[in-house]
Design an enzyme around this catalytic site. Structure first.
Site, PDB file in Angstrom:
ATOM      1  N   MET A 118     -52.889  39.547 -10.404  1.00  0.00           N
ATOM      2  CA  MET A 118     -52.057  39.665  -8.904  1.00  0.00           C
ATOM      3  C   MET A 118     -50.699  38.919  -9.106  1.00  0.00           C
ATOM      4  SD  MET A 118     -52.901  38.022  -5.131  1.00  0.00           S
ATOM      5  CE  MET A 118     -54.336  38.868  -4.889  1.00  0.00           C
ATOM      6  N   ARG A 151     -45.500  70.493   5.316  1.00  0.00           N
ATOM      7  CA  ARG A 151     -45.467  69.166   5.537  1.00  0.00           C
ATOM      8  C   ARG A 151     -45.160  69.019   7.227  1.00  0.00           C
ATOM      9  NH1 ARG A 151     -42.517  64.432   2.110  1.00  0.00           N
ATOM     10  NH2 ARG A 151     -40.822  65.179   3.292  1.00  0.00           N
ATOM     11  N   LYS A 200     -34.552  55.673   4.092  1.00  0.00           N
ATOM     12  CA  LYS A 200     -35.871  55.116   4.348  1.00  0.00           C
ATOM     13  C   LYS A 200     -36.445  54.290   3.546  1.00  0.00           C
ATOM     14  CE  LYS A 200     -37.666  59.294   1.991  1.00  0.00           C
ATOM     15  NZ  LYS A 200     -38.029  60.617   1.969  1.00  0.00           N
ATOM     16  N   TYR A 235     -58.568  39.289 -16.762  1.00  0.00           N
ATOM     17  CA  TYR A 235     -59.855  39.652 -16.092  1.00  0.00           C
ATOM     18  C   TYR A 235     -60.600  40.742 -16.700  1.00  0.00           C
ATOM     19  CZ  TYR A 235     -58.496  37.114 -11.609  1.00  0.00           C
ATOM     20  OH  TYR A 235     -58.200  36.329 -11.117  1.00  0.00           O
TER      21      TYR A 235
HETATM   22  C1  LIG Z   1     -36.982  61.237   1.052  1.00  0.00           C
HETATM   23  C2  LIG Z   1     -36.736  62.601   1.563  1.00  0.00           C
HETATM   24  C3  LIG Z   1     -35.634  62.911   0.700  1.00  0.00           C
HETATM   25  C4  LIG Z   1     -34.516  62.278  -0.264  1.00  0.00           C
HETATM   26  O1  LIG Z   1     -35.525  62.691  -1.293  1.00  0.00           O
HETATM   27  P1  LIG Z   1     -35.014  62.243  -2.929  1.00  0.00           P
HETATM   28  O2  LIG Z   1     -35.804  63.206  -3.808  1.00  0.00           O
HETATM   29  O3  LIG Z   1     -35.442  60.630  -3.060  1.00  0.00           O
HETATM   30  O4  LIG Z   1     -33.647  62.766  -3.251  1.00  0.00           O
HETATM   31  C5  LIG Z   1     -34.625  64.032   1.535  1.00  0.00           C
HETATM   32  N1  LIG Z   1     -35.198  64.588   2.578  1.00  0.00           N
HETATM   33  C6  LIG Z   1     -36.613  64.592   3.012  1.00  0.00           C
HETATM   34  C7  LIG Z   1     -36.822  65.057   4.217  1.00  0.00           C
HETATM   35  C8  LIG Z   1     -37.056  63.497   2.758  1.00  0.00           C
HETATM   36  O5  LIG Z   1     -38.393  63.017   3.263  1.00  0.00           O
END
Ligand SMILES: *Cc1c(COP(=O)(O)O)cnc(C)c1O
Length: 387
Positions: free
Chosen positions: A328, A152, A48, A280
Site C-alpha cells: 500500500m 455509450r 474532467k 507480501y
Molecule cells: C474524455 C473525453 C474526451 C477526451 O479524450 P482524450 O482521449 O483524453 O483526448 C473527449 N470527448 C469525450 C466525450 C470524452 O469523454
C-alpha cells in the site's frame, strides 16, 4: 523544474510519498501543437477528473493563456468547482449531462447566466432541458450528443431522425454544438473511425432539416481523433490525454511534451542473504545475496499493484527492477548492481520521467496512461512549474 536535490534535501518527516512535478508550460506547448494541426477548427480542452488528476484549477488558467475557451468536464459539480478559474468568455460543458441532481443545478446556473452547458445525451435529456427552459422562461444553451457507434451516450440514429422532423423538439434551446465520440481513434487502421465519421456526417444532413441546427457547430475528435486527419476536425476538437503528454498515436513516436515527473525516495536499503523473501506473499525469493531498497510509494499512491514483480524504477541511469508485491505504501526494488554508496536512504528515485513515461508505466502494468494519470495519489507533494 524543481531540482531533485530539493527532494533529497527535504527534511526527514516530509509528509509526502514523493514529489510530483507538473509542467504547465508543457501543457501549453501541447495545446499549441494540437492547435497547429487543426486548421481553422477551434481547440477545446478536456479537464474532467481534475484534469486527469493533474489539477484542473491550475490547468484551466494555463490553457486559457493559450486562448482556450471551451472546457469539458464529466459532472456538474466539476463545472461548479471550476467556475472561479474560468477565463472571460470561457464555457464549461458537462459531458455526462443532466444526471440526478444535475438538472436543477445546471438549470439554475444557466438561468443565472453562468457559462455551464449540459451535453444532452438522450431524448429524456432533451425533454428535461426543454422543460427547464419553459419553466424559467428563457433560452438555455445545450450541446446535443449523438451516438455514432460506441453505444455509450447520445441519441441513436432513429432518435436523430425523429427529432429532426419534430419542429418543437428543441423549443427554448440554443444548440451550440452537436458532438459524438470516437471509440477507436487510437488505432489509426481500425475501420470504426471512418464508419463513425460517416454516421456523424449522415446525422448532420438529417439534422440540417431542423431550424434549431441552423447555427450549430460540430465536434467529434478527441486527442487521437485529431491525428486521423482534417476530415475529423469539424468546428471544435476535444483533446484531453495529449494535453497531458500521453501519446495520441500509441505505437508511434509521441509528438507531445511530457507533463509529469514523479520521484520518490529510498526509505531504507539493506543487504539480504541468498534465499531471502521480499514482500507480501513471499512471491520473490532471492537466488543469491542481494541488496534491496524500499521506496515510499505504493498502490495507495496510484502505483499499480499489477506492477508486482514487474516493471522498474530508476536511480540515475540505472534500472531498478521491482521485487515482490507492491504494498500500500511501499515497494522494494533491486539495487544489487548500483555502485556502493548510491542506493542509500533518501536517494531520489525516478518513477516517471526521462527514463520512463506515463505510457511506459502503463504498458508494464497492463493498462493505459489515462488510468495511471488519474490514479496519481493525494500523498505526493505537488509542484507546478510554468503556466
Ligand atoms: C474524455 C473525453 C474526451 C477526451 O479524450 P482524450 O482521449 O483524453 O483526448 C473527449 N470527448 C469525450 C466525450 C470524452 O469523454
Amino acid at each position: 523544474m524543481t531540482s531533485l536535490s530539493e527532494l533529497a534535501d527535504a527534511p526527514p518527516g516530509m509528509p509526502s510519498a514523493g514529489l510530483l512535478e507538473i509542467d504547465l508550460d508543457a501543457v501549453r506547448a501541447n495545446y499549441r501543437l494540437l492547435r497547429g494541426r487543426i486548421g481553422n477548427a477551434v481547440c477545446g480542452g478536456v479537464v474532467k477528473a481534475d484534469s486527469y488528476g493533474l489539477g484542473a484549477s491550475r490547468v484551466v488558467p494555463a490553457l486559457a493563456r493559450e486562448g482556450c475557451r471551451h472546457f469539458f468536464v464529466a459532472h456538474a459539480d466539476e463545472a461548479l468547482a471550476l467556475l472561479p478559474h474560468l477565463p472571460d468568455g470561457g464555457t464549461l460543458y458537462v459531458l455526462n449531462g443532466l444526471v440526478g441532481d444535475a438538472v436543477p443545478e445546471i438549470a439554475r446556473l444557466a438561468a443565472e447566466g453562468a457559462p455551464v452547458v449540459p451535453v444532452l445525451n438522450s431524448l429524456d435529456h432533451v425533454i428535461a432541458w426543454r422543460a427547464a427552459a419553459a419553466r424559467r422562461g428563457r433560452v438555455l444553451p445545450a450541446v446535443l450528443q449523438i451516438d455514432t457507434g460506441m453505444s455509450r451516450l447520445g441519441l441513436a440514429p432513429a432518435e436523430v431522425a425523429a427529432v429532426a422532423d419534430d419542429g418543437t423538439a428543441f423549443a427554448g434551446l440554443d444548440i451550440r454544438f452537436v458532438m459524438s465520440h470516437l471509440a477507436c481513434a487510437d488505432e489509426p487502421l481500425h475501420p470504426a473511425s471512418a464508419a463513425q465519421l460517416a454516421a456523424f456526417q449522415a446525422a448532420r444532413e438529417v439534422l440540417a432539416r431542423h431550424a434549431a441546427f441552423a447555427g450549430a457547430r460540430w465536434c467529434l475528435a478527441n486527442s487521437s481523433g485529431i491525428f486521423l486527419g482534417a476530415g475529423y476536425h469539424f468546428d471544435l476538437v476535444r483533446p484531453g490525454a495529449a494535453l497531458y503528454g500521453l501519446n495520441p498515436q500509441p505505437g508511434g513516436d509521441n509528438p507531445m511534451r511530457a507533463v509529469v515527473r514523479l520521484h520518490a525516495r529510498i526509505i531504507q536499503a539493506r543487504s539480504i542473504p541468498a534465499g531471502s523473501h521480499v514482500g507480501y506473499g513471499y512471491t520473490f525469493a532471492s537466488a543469491g545475496a542481494a541488496r534491496v531498497a524500499t521506496l515510499s510509494v505504493g498502490y495507495a499512491d496510484g502505483w499499480p499493484r499489477s506492477l508486482s514483480g514487474k516493471g522498474a524504477v530508476w536511480l540515475g541511469d540505472q534500472r531498478l527492477p521491482i521485487l515482490g508485491r507492491v504494498s500500500m505504501d511501499s515497494i522494494v526494488v533491486d539495487v544489487s548492481h548500483v555502485s556502493e554508496g548510491r542506493a542509500v536512504a533518501d536517494a531520489p528515485i525516478e518513477l516517471i520521467g526521462g527514463h520512463q513515461s506515463v505510457d511506459d508505466v502503463a504498458d508494464a502494468a497492463g493498462t493505459i496512461g489515462y488510468e495511471i494519470l488519474t490514479s496519481l495519489g493525494r500523498r505526493y507533494r505537488r509542484v507546478y512549474t510554468g503556466g
